[in-house]
Design a protein around this motif. Sequence first.
Motif, short mmCIF file in Angstrom:
data_model
loop_
_atom_site.label_atom_id
_atom_site.label_comp_id
_atom_site.label_asym_id
_atom_site.label_seq_id
_atom_site.Cartn_x
_atom_site.Cartn_y
_atom_site.Cartn_z
N PRO A 11 -66.04 -11.15 -20.74
CA PRO A 11 -67.00 -11.91 -20.07
C PRO A 11 -66.55 -12.99 -19.17
CG PRO A 11 -67.72 -11.44 -21.94
CD PRO A 11 -66.39 -11.05 -22.02
N VAL A 12 -66.72 -13.40 -17.91
CA VAL A 12 -66.28 -14.49 -16.97
C VAL A 12 -67.31 -14.97 -16.15
CG1 VAL A 12 -64.69 -14.81 -15.29
CG2 VAL A 12 -63.95 -13.15 -16.84
N VAL A 13 -67.14 -16.29 -16.04
CA VAL A 13 -68.56 -16.75 -15.16
C VAL A 13 -67.75 -17.07 -14.00
CG1 VAL A 13 -69.80 -18.76 -14.85
CG2 VAL A 13 -69.54 -17.92 -17.17
N PHE A 14 -68.47 -16.47 -12.86
CA PHE A 14 -68.11 -16.72 -11.20
C PHE A 14 -69.09 -17.89 -10.91
CE2 PHE A 14 -66.32 -12.76 -11.85
CZ PHE A 14 -64.95 -12.56 -11.44
N ARG A 15 -68.23 -19.05 -10.30
CA ARG A 15 -69.30 -19.85 -9.68
C ARG A 15 -69.07 -20.28 -8.17
NH1 ARG A 15 -67.99 -25.34 -12.96
NH2 ARG A 15 -65.73 -24.77 -12.18
N ALA A 22 -74.13 -19.84 -10.43
CA ALA A 22 -72.99 -19.41 -11.08
C ALA A 22 -73.55 -18.13 -11.82
CB ALA A 22 -72.53 -20.12 -12.28
N PHE A 23 -72.85 -17.10 -12.04
CA PHE A 23 -73.51 -16.00 -12.89
C PHE A 23 -72.32 -15.41 -13.85
CE2 PHE A 23 -71.63 -14.62 -9.01
CZ PHE A 23 -70.94 -13.34 -9.23
N LEU A 24 -72.77 -14.83 -15.11
CA LEU A 24 -71.98 -14.36 -15.96
C LEU A 24 -71.95 -12.84 -15.74
CD1 LEU A 24 -70.42 -14.82 -18.57
CD2 LEU A 24 -72.56 -14.44 -19.89
N THR A 25 -70.68 -12.28 -15.77
CA THR A 25 -70.48 -10.93 -15.64
C THR A 25 -69.12 -10.42 -16.37
OG1 THR A 25 -70.29 -8.95 -14.04
CG2 THR A 25 -69.34 -11.04 -13.52
N ARG A 26 -68.52 -9.14 -16.29
CA ARG A 26 -67.43 -8.76 -16.97
C ARG A 26 -66.53 -8.74 -15.76
NH1 ARG A 26 -67.17 -7.41 -22.15
NH2 ARG A 26 -65.92 -5.90 -21.92
N SER A 27 -65.32 -8.90 -16.21
CA SER A 27 -64.08 -8.98 -15.28
C SER A 27 -62.73 -9.01 -15.90
CB SER A 27 -64.37 -9.82 -14.14
OG SER A 27 -63.41 -10.01 -13.09
N THR A 28 -61.75 -8.53 -14.94
CA THR A 28 -60.49 -8.78 -15.54
C THR A 28 -59.90 -10.10 -15.12
OG1 THR A 28 -59.63 -7.56 -13.63
CG2 THR A 28 -59.84 -6.15 -15.74
N GLU A 41 -72.13 -20.41 -25.56
CA GLU A 41 -70.45 -19.66 -25.62
C GLU A 41 -69.77 -20.32 -24.43
OE1 GLU A 41 -69.07 -17.48 -27.88
OE2 GLU A 41 -70.89 -17.55 -29.06
N THR A 42 -68.64 -20.47 -25.00
CA THR A 42 -67.36 -20.98 -23.79
C THR A 42 -66.69 -19.62 -23.06
OG1 THR A 42 -67.05 -22.99 -24.99
CG2 THR A 42 -65.64 -22.24 -23.26
N TYR A 43 -66.56 -19.67 -21.52
CA TYR A 43 -66.21 -18.50 -21.03
C TYR A 43 -65.46 -18.88 -20.01
CZ TYR A 43 -70.09 -15.90 -23.03
OH TYR A 43 -71.16 -15.33 -23.81
N PRO A 44 -64.18 -18.05 -19.42
CA PRO A 44 -63.42 -18.58 -18.45
C PRO A 44 -64.22 -18.64 -17.12
CG PRO A 44 -62.44 -16.70 -19.48
CD PRO A 44 -63.63 -17.00 -20.03
N VAL A 45 -63.94 -19.83 -16.20
CA VAL A 45 -64.71 -19.87 -14.89
C VAL A 45 -63.64 -19.79 -13.79
CG1 VAL A 45 -64.58 -22.28 -15.03
CG2 VAL A 45 -66.53 -20.95 -13.71
N VAL A 46 -64.56 -18.94 -12.71
CA VAL A 46 -63.63 -18.60 -11.54
C VAL A 46 -64.32 -19.12 -10.48
CG1 VAL A 46 -62.51 -16.75 -10.01
CG2 VAL A 46 -62.50 -16.48 -12.46
N ASP A 47 -63.78 -20.10 -9.63
CA ASP A 47 -64.65 -20.77 -8.57
C ASP A 47 -64.35 -19.66 -7.38
OD1 ASP A 47 -65.71 -22.92 -9.68
OD2 ASP A 47 -63.66 -23.84 -9.64
N VAL A 48 -65.40 -19.27 -6.69
CA VAL A 48 -65.49 -18.54 -5.50
C VAL A 48 -65.83 -19.30 -4.26
CG1 VAL A 48 -65.49 -16.31 -6.81
CG2 VAL A 48 -67.63 -17.41 -6.12
#
Length: 87
Positions: A11-15, A22-28, A41-48
């Motif tokens: 699970p990764v958050v894209f912001r 922001a949304f939570l999805t599954r990614s590599t 929960e704490t998740y890695p966040v990727v800024d787009v």
Amino acid sequence: MQQDKQPAYRPVVFRDRSAGYAFLTRSTAGSEQTIEWDDGETYPVVDVEISSESHPFYTGKARTLDSEGRIDRFERRYGGQRPDASA
């Protein structure tokens, strides 16, 4: 599949910072930054730079990149000169 050669799928958050979305999805995709999500929960966040909340196709709003028209820009660049048709 060889398990040791595949990237972790988690699970990764894209912001999207421009839209505040922001949304939570599954990614590599991975990131050093983390964010605490609504579930605690704490998740890695990727800024787009752009997402469905800020993309003109989905929002229906056209974004103006420059206020100058194409003809004005062309005339400014080339001095409004037209090629000689007799040559």
